[in-house]
Design a protein around this motif. Structure first.
Motif, PDB file in Angstrom:
ATOM      1  N   ARG A   1      -6.490 -12.855   7.859  1.00  0.00           N
ATOM      2  CA  ARG A   1      -7.031 -13.546   6.687  1.00  0.00           C
ATOM      3  C   ARG A   1      -7.641 -12.542   5.739  1.00  0.00           C
ATOM      4  N   ASN A   2      -7.750 -12.903   4.501  1.00  0.00           N
ATOM      5  CA  ASN A   2      -8.100 -12.031   3.371  1.00  0.00           C
ATOM      6  C   ASN A   2      -7.821 -10.542   3.598  1.00  0.00           C
ATOM      7  N   LEU A   3      -6.499 -10.274   3.470  1.00  0.00           N
ATOM      8  CA  LEU A   3      -6.015  -8.901   3.607  1.00  0.00           C
ATOM      9  C   LEU A   3      -6.349  -8.120   2.354  1.00  0.00           C
ATOM     10  N   LYS A   4      -6.667  -6.850   2.553  1.00  0.00           N
ATOM     11  CA  LYS A   4      -7.010  -6.018   1.399  1.00  0.00           C
ATOM     12  C   LYS A   4      -6.180  -4.740   1.398  1.00  0.00           C
ATOM     13  N   MET A   5      -6.121  -4.150   0.190  1.00  0.00           N
ATOM     14  CA  MET A   5      -5.424  -2.873   0.085  1.00  0.00           C
ATOM     15  C   MET A   5      -6.183  -1.797   0.847  1.00  0.00           C
ATOM     16  N   LYS A   6      -7.511  -1.925   0.809  1.00  0.00           N
ATOM     17  CA  LYS A   6      -8.337  -1.018   1.609  1.00  0.00           C
ATOM     18  C   LYS A   6      -8.733  -1.783   2.860  1.00  0.00           C
ATOM     19  N   PRO A   7      -8.050  -1.557   3.970  1.00  0.00           N
ATOM     20  CA  PRO A   7      -8.288  -2.381   5.150  1.00  0.00           C
ATOM     21  C   PRO A   7      -9.641  -2.102   5.799  1.00  0.00           C
ATOM     22  N   THR A   8     -10.228  -3.182   6.357  1.00  0.00           N
ATOM     23  CA  THR A   8     -11.488  -3.016   7.071  1.00  0.00           C
ATOM     24  C   THR A   8     -11.389  -3.763   8.387  1.00  0.00           C
ATOM     25  N   GLY A   9     -12.163  -3.334   9.345  1.00  0.00           N
ATOM     26  CA  GLY A   9     -12.344  -4.018  10.621  1.00  0.00           C
ATOM     27  C   GLY A   9     -11.066  -4.465  11.288  1.00  0.00           C
ATOM     28  N   ILE A  10     -10.930  -5.799  11.385  1.00  0.00           N
ATOM     29  CA  ILE A  10      -9.839  -6.375  12.173  1.00  0.00           C
ATOM     30  C   ILE A  10      -8.490  -6.063  11.549  1.00  0.00           C
ATOM     31  N   GLN A  11      -8.480  -5.929  10.215  1.00  0.00           N
ATOM     32  CA  GLN A  11      -7.192  -5.619   9.573  1.00  0.00           C
ATOM     33  C   GLN A  11      -6.674  -4.254  10.020  1.00  0.00           C
TER      34      GLN A  11
ATOM     35  N   ARG B   1       0.828  -1.198   0.000  1.00  0.00           N
ATOM     36  CA  ARG B   1       0.000   0.000   0.000  1.00  0.00           C
ATOM     37  C   ARG B   1       0.866   1.253   0.000  1.00  0.00           C
ATOM     38  N   GLU B   2       1.921   1.203   0.840  1.00  0.00           N
ATOM     39  CA  GLU B   2       2.836   2.346   0.887  1.00  0.00           C
ATOM     40  C   GLU B   2       3.397   2.638  -0.497  1.00  0.00           C
ATOM     41  N   HIS B   3       3.846   1.547  -1.130  1.00  0.00           N
ATOM     42  CA  HIS B   3       4.410   1.660  -2.475  1.00  0.00           C
ATOM     43  C   HIS B   3       3.360   2.227  -3.436  1.00  0.00           C
ATOM     44  N   PHE B   4       2.154   1.655  -3.315  1.00  0.00           N
ATOM     45  CA  PHE B   4       1.050   2.070  -4.191  1.00  0.00           C
ATOM     46  C   PHE B   4       0.766   3.568  -4.035  1.00  0.00           C
ATOM     47  N   VAL B   5       0.685   3.992  -2.778  1.00  0.00           N
ATOM     48  CA  VAL B   5       0.393   5.404  -2.513  1.00  0.00           C
ATOM     49  C   VAL B   5       1.493   6.289  -3.088  1.00  0.00           C
ATOM     50  N   ALA B   6       2.744   5.838  -2.871  1.00  0.00           N
ATOM     51  CA  ALA B   6       3.864   6.639  -3.379  1.00  0.00           C
ATOM     52  C   ALA B   6       3.789   6.765  -4.898  1.00  0.00           C
ATOM     53  N   THR B   7       3.535   5.634  -5.556  1.00  0.00           N
ATOM     54  CA  THR B   7       3.456   5.653  -7.028  1.00  0.00           C
ATOM     55  C   THR B   7       2.308   6.538  -7.480  1.00  0.00           C
ATOM     56  N   GLU B   8       1.180   6.382  -6.792  1.00  0.00           N
ATOM     57  CA  GLU B   8       0.007   7.172  -7.172  1.00  0.00           C
ATOM     58  C   GLU B   8       0.303   8.663  -7.047  1.00  0.00           C
ATOM     59  N   LEU B   9       0.965   9.015  -5.954  1.00  0.00           N
ATOM     60  CA  LEU B   9       1.300  10.427  -5.746  1.00  0.00           C
ATOM     61  C   LEU B   9       2.197  10.932  -6.860  1.00  0.00           C
ATOM     62  N   GLU B  10       3.189  10.098  -7.196  1.00  0.00           N
ATOM     63  CA  GLU B  10       4.104  10.492  -8.258  1.00  0.00           C
ATOM     64  C   GLU B  10       3.347  10.689  -9.577  1.00  0.00           C
ATOM     65  N   THR B  11       2.491   9.705  -9.867  1.00  0.00           N
ATOM     66  CA  THR B  11       1.714   9.778 -11.114  1.00  0.00           C
ATOM     67  C   THR B  11       0.851  11.032 -11.113  1.00  0.00           C
ATOM     68  N   ALA B  12       0.229  11.298  -9.986  1.00  0.00           N
ATOM     69  CA  ALA B  12      -0.623  12.476  -9.894  1.00  0.00           C
ATOM     70  C   ALA B  12       0.185  13.742 -10.168  1.00  0.00           C
ATOM     71  N   GLN B  13       1.389  13.783  -9.605  1.00  0.00           N
ATOM     72  CA  GLN B  13       2.265  14.943  -9.808  1.00  0.00           C
ATOM     73  C   GLN B  13       2.556  15.114 -11.296  1.00  0.00           C
ATOM     74  N   GLU B  14       2.940  13.965 -11.919  1.00  0.00           N
ATOM     75  CA  GLU B  14       3.251  14.005 -13.349  1.00  0.00           C
ATOM     76  C   GLU B  14       2.061  14.487 -14.152  1.00  0.00           C
TER      77      GLU B  14
END
Lengths: 172, 240
Positions: free
Chosen positions: B43-53, A47-60
């Protein structure tokens, strides 16, 4: 009683407990790392990586958009100038055309007048000539009418003869 | 409170091998509970975390901060799973004995595994050995050995004693807190059944209060154990 409690519960260090603790805790560390912490940390890093990339892309994208806006502005400016030029040109050509048309019209009118005048002069001439001959005829007729009353056919014959003679003289 | 412990001497006929069965059992039970809870929560981790995650990620961030406070994140990154296991295991272990204490046939069977000095000292010793292991692994044997005679050579005995005292304080601090908490819980529970039925009601309020406090102590001790382990770790793996 106090002595008994403490003595019983502490119970000294048992080798068996040490082994069980070490084995189970080490197993717990590895199992949790494999099945719980590993995936969890991975997701967080992802997620950290994703956010960083997204921010960069947004900047571009923003820089690109800024450039596009600038370009569009330039084009708009250019178009506006062109339009202005076109209008000015059109006005100019319209003025020229107007002048041309006017002068042409004037010339045509002049020519037409000239033609009309010429025609009129010719016609008048013709009319004059016609009138002259007609007047002569009429005068002759009148003269004839007047003369006929006084001249006898013999005299007339003589007169005509005389005329013919004259003509013959004139011709020779 | 005059309960005994189910100790078996001469296990498998080996004279030096003795075992406190209740501690051993609780150790395994505690590990199982921690493992099951942790696996269920991740279990079933997501990029958008919910609840227990969300909660688990908060725990990870919390432990991250503990490590960050004592050392550079680039060196400390490796210890994140270890520290996470430590803090969750110790916390769960601490509160196991707060929820209920199981006595069977005059012996205490269900209690906190961390209310046993053998367990806590083993954990502490394990952590100190880990710090030395990573000290060698991350800095090399030469630098690691040199750190014992810095800044002057005669500090060597103190450094060696420090390793020992660190183990002792780390282990006994946890043990003392949890053991004392359980003793008081036991005393209050005993007080409830002394004579009059009214005593049961009288004991209810201190029981609730002390259980709440024990939960707090359990969390604090887990935090302290993890923090100190990471501080000791930083002394070994970081160049000063």
């Amino acid at each position: 009683m106090q002595h008994v409690v403490i003595g019983a519960a502490v119970g000294g260090l048992h080798i068996g407990n040490i082994i069980v603790t070490l084995v189970s805790f080490t197993a717990l560390i590895f199992l949790l790392k494999r099945f719980a912490w590993g995936p969890l940390i991975n997701v967080m890093e992802e997620r950290e990586h994703f956010v960083a990339t997204e921010l960069e892309t947004a900047q571009e994208k923003r820089v690109e958009a800024d450039q596009a806006i600038k370009e569009a502005d330039q084009k708009l400016d250019h178009a506006r100038k062109e339009a202005k030029q076109i209008v000015i040109d059109a006005k100019k050509s319209a003025t020229t055309l107007e002048e041309n048309i006017l002068s042409e019209a004037r010339e045509t009118a002049k020519k037409m007048r000239q033609d009309a005048e010429d025609e009129m002069a010719v016609e008048r001439q013709e009319v004059l000539q016609e009138m002259q001959s007609e007047v002569a005829d009429i005068a002759f007729q009148i003269a004839m009418d007047i003369i006929q009353k006084e001249i006898s056919p013999e005299d007339q014959k003589r007169l005509i003869q005389e005329r013919l003679d004259h003509l013959g003289e004139d011709n020779s | 409170m005059d309960h005994g412990a189910p100790i078996i001497e001469n296990l498998f006929g080996i004279p030096w091998l003795s075992i406190d069965l209740s501690s051993a059992m609780m150790m395994v039970v505690s590990c199982l509970i921690v493992f099951i809870l942790a696996v269920l929560a991740t279990r079933n981790l997501k990029m958008k975390p919910t609840g227990i995650q969300n909660f688990m990620e908060w725990v990870v961030d919390f432990v991250k901060k503990i490590i960050n406070d004592s050392m550079d994140w680039r060196t400390g990154k490796v210890f994140l799973p270890l520290a996470l296991t430590l803090i969750t295991f110790i916390f769960i272990s601490n509160i196991l004995g707060v929820i209920v204490i199981g006595v069977y046939d005059g012996d205490i069977w269900w209690k906190s595994p961390t209310a046993d000095a053998g367990v806590t000292l083993t954990l502490a010793g394990f952590m100190i050995i880990m710090t030395n292991f990573y000290g060698v692994k991350m800095r090399g044997t030469k630098k690691y050995a040199k750190s014992f005679v810095k800044p002057v050579f005669f500090i060597l005995p103190f450094k060696l004693i420090e390793e020992f005292t660190n183990t002792m304080t780390l282990g006994f601090r946890l043990y003392g807190n949890i053991f004392a908490g359980e003793i008081l819980l036991g005393l209050i529970a005993e007080m409830a059944f002394v004579t009059l039925p009214i005593a049961f009601i009288g004991a209810l309020i201190p029981m609730i209060l002390w259980q709440g406090f024990s939960l707090f102590i359990g969390a604090i001790q887990a935090f302290i154990f993890t923090t100190l382990s990471m501080v000791y770790m930083s002394h070994k793996v970081e160049n000063h």
